[in-house]
Design a protein around this motif. Structure first.
Motif, PDB file in Angstrom:
ATOM      1  N   ARG A  76       0.835  -1.215   0.000  1.00 56.48           N
ATOM      2  CA  ARG A  76       0.000   0.000   0.000  1.00 56.48           C
ATOM      3  C   ARG A  76       0.863   1.257   0.000  1.00 56.48           C
ATOM      4  O   ARG A  76       0.535   2.245  -0.648  1.00 56.48           O
ATOM      5  N   GLN A  77       1.993   1.233   0.712  1.00 50.75           N
ATOM      6  CA  GLN A  77       2.869   2.410   0.748  1.00 50.75           C
ATOM      7  C   GLN A  77       3.497   2.650  -0.628  1.00 50.75           C
ATOM      8  O   GLN A  77       3.590   3.790  -1.072  1.00 50.75           O
ATOM      9  N   ILE A  78       3.886   1.586  -1.304  1.00 51.07           N
ATOM     10  CA  ILE A  78       4.437   1.732  -2.655  1.00 51.07           C
ATOM     11  C   ILE A  78       3.375   2.331  -3.576  1.00 51.07           C
ATOM     12  O   ILE A  78       3.658   3.242  -4.365  1.00 51.07           O
ATOM     13  N   ALA A  79       2.154   1.860  -3.456  1.00 48.32           N
ATOM     14  CA  ALA A  79       1.056   2.398  -4.267  1.00 48.32           C
ATOM     15  C   ALA A  79       0.829   3.879  -3.951  1.00 48.32           C
ATOM     16  O   ALA A  79       0.559   4.679  -4.862  1.00 48.32           O
ATOM     17  N   ARG A  80       0.950   4.261  -2.687  1.00 50.84           N
ATOM     18  CA  ARG A  80       0.778   5.667  -2.302  1.00 50.84           C
ATOM     19  C   ARG A  80       1.888   6.531  -2.896  1.00 50.84           C
ATOM     20  O   ARG A  80       1.634   7.659  -3.314  1.00 50.84           O
ATOM     21  N   TYR A  81       3.120   6.016  -2.927  1.00 48.98           N
ATOM     22  CA  TYR A  81       4.213   6.758  -3.569  1.00 48.98           C
ATOM     23  C   TYR A  81       3.907   6.953  -5.053  1.00 48.98           C
ATOM     24  O   TYR A  81       4.069   8.044  -5.592  1.00 48.98           O
ATOM     25  N   GLU A  82       3.489   5.870  -5.699  1.00 50.61           N
ATOM     26  CA  GLU A  82       3.273   5.914  -7.147  1.00 50.61           C
ATOM     27  C   GLU A  82       2.061   6.753  -7.544  1.00 50.61           C
ATOM     28  O   GLU A  82       2.033   7.297  -8.643  1.00 50.61           O
ATOM     29  N   SER A  83       1.088   6.853  -6.680  1.00 54.87           N
ATOM     30  CA  SER A  83      -0.088   7.666  -6.997  1.00 54.87           C
ATOM     31  C   SER A  83       0.158   9.146  -6.708  1.00 54.87           C
ATOM     32  O   SER A  83      -0.632   9.991  -7.112  1.00 54.87           O
ATOM     33  N   GLY A  84       1.235   9.432  -5.986  1.00 49.02           N
ATOM     34  CA  GLY A  84       1.506  10.810  -5.590  1.00 49.02           C
ATOM     35  C   GLY A  84       0.768  11.204  -4.332  1.00 49.02           C
ATOM     36  O   GLY A  84       0.789  12.363  -3.928  1.00 49.02           O
ATOM     37  N   GLU A  85       0.125  10.239  -3.701  1.00 46.43           N
ATOM     38  CA  GLU A  85      -0.635  10.506  -2.479  1.00 46.43           C
ATOM     39  C   GLU A  85       0.282  10.998  -1.360  1.00 46.43           C
ATOM     40  O   GLU A  85      -0.110  11.853  -0.572  1.00 46.43           O
ATOM     41  N   VAL A  86       1.481  10.445  -1.299  1.00 48.18           N
ATOM     42  CA  VAL A  86       2.474  10.897  -0.322  1.00 48.18           C
ATOM     43  C   VAL A  86       3.807  11.079  -1.032  1.00 48.18           C
ATOM     44  O   VAL A  86       4.103  10.385  -2.002  1.00 48.18           O
ATOM     45  N   PRO A  87       4.620  12.029  -0.556  1.00 50.71           N
ATOM     46  CA  PRO A  87       5.929  12.217  -1.173  1.00 50.71           C
ATOM     47  C   PRO A  87       6.846  11.035  -0.869  1.00 50.71           C
ATOM     48  O   PRO A  87       6.680  10.345   0.124  1.00 50.71           O
ATOM     49  N   ILE A  88       7.802  10.836  -1.736  1.00 50.82           N
ATOM     50  CA  ILE A  88       8.753   9.739  -1.570  1.00 50.82           C
ATOM     51  C   ILE A  88       9.913  10.257  -0.731  1.00 50.82           C
ATOM     52  O   ILE A  88      10.626  11.177  -1.143  1.00 50.82           O
ATOM     53  N   PRO A  89      10.109   9.686   0.450  1.00 53.74           N
ATOM     54  CA  PRO A  89      11.193  10.155   1.315  1.00 53.74           C
ATOM     55  C   PRO A  89      12.569   9.925   0.695  1.00 53.74           C
ATOM     56  O   PRO A  89      12.791   8.959  -0.045  1.00 53.74           O
TER      57      PRO A  89
END
Length: 103
Positions: A76-89
């Motif tokens: 789910r975190q990888i999906a959030r990175y890829e969707s732009g939902e959260v910035p990639i640290p």
């Protein structure tokens, strides 16, 4: 109040976004919250764009599930990175770049 997840960055960012969406918020408070959000974003944003993240994952021939395992993250975190939902640290970006360099 629920305890934040591991690094809390995504949760803090979301809370700040929600506060900014409140139209009852006084302008002075809105400006201070906006600045806090910008400072938080500057700490993590720009480390890697979602497009670069996706391109590197694909160039490695990795699925989201594979990459989650490689990075010690949940799918789910990888999906959030890829969707732009959260910035990639920055640390995540660095590990992904290192994996790509080894290839």
């Amino acid at each position: 109040m629920a305890r934040p997840k591991k690094d809390g960055i995504a949760e803090a960012s979301q809370l700040l976004k929600e506060a900014l969406a409140d139209d009852r918020l006084p302008e002075e408070a809105r400006a201070r919250i906006s600045l806090a959000h910008e400072i938080l974003a500057a700490k993590v944003a720009g480390a890697m764009s979602r497009d670069e993240f996706i391109a590197l994952r694909k160039s490695l021939g990795r699925t989201q599930e594979d990459l989650a395992h490689d990075l010690g993250k949940r799918v789910r975190q990888i999906a959030r990175y890829e969707s732009g939902e959260v910035p990639i640290p920055a640390p995540v970006a660095q590990v992904l770049r290192e994996l790509a360099e080894k290839r």
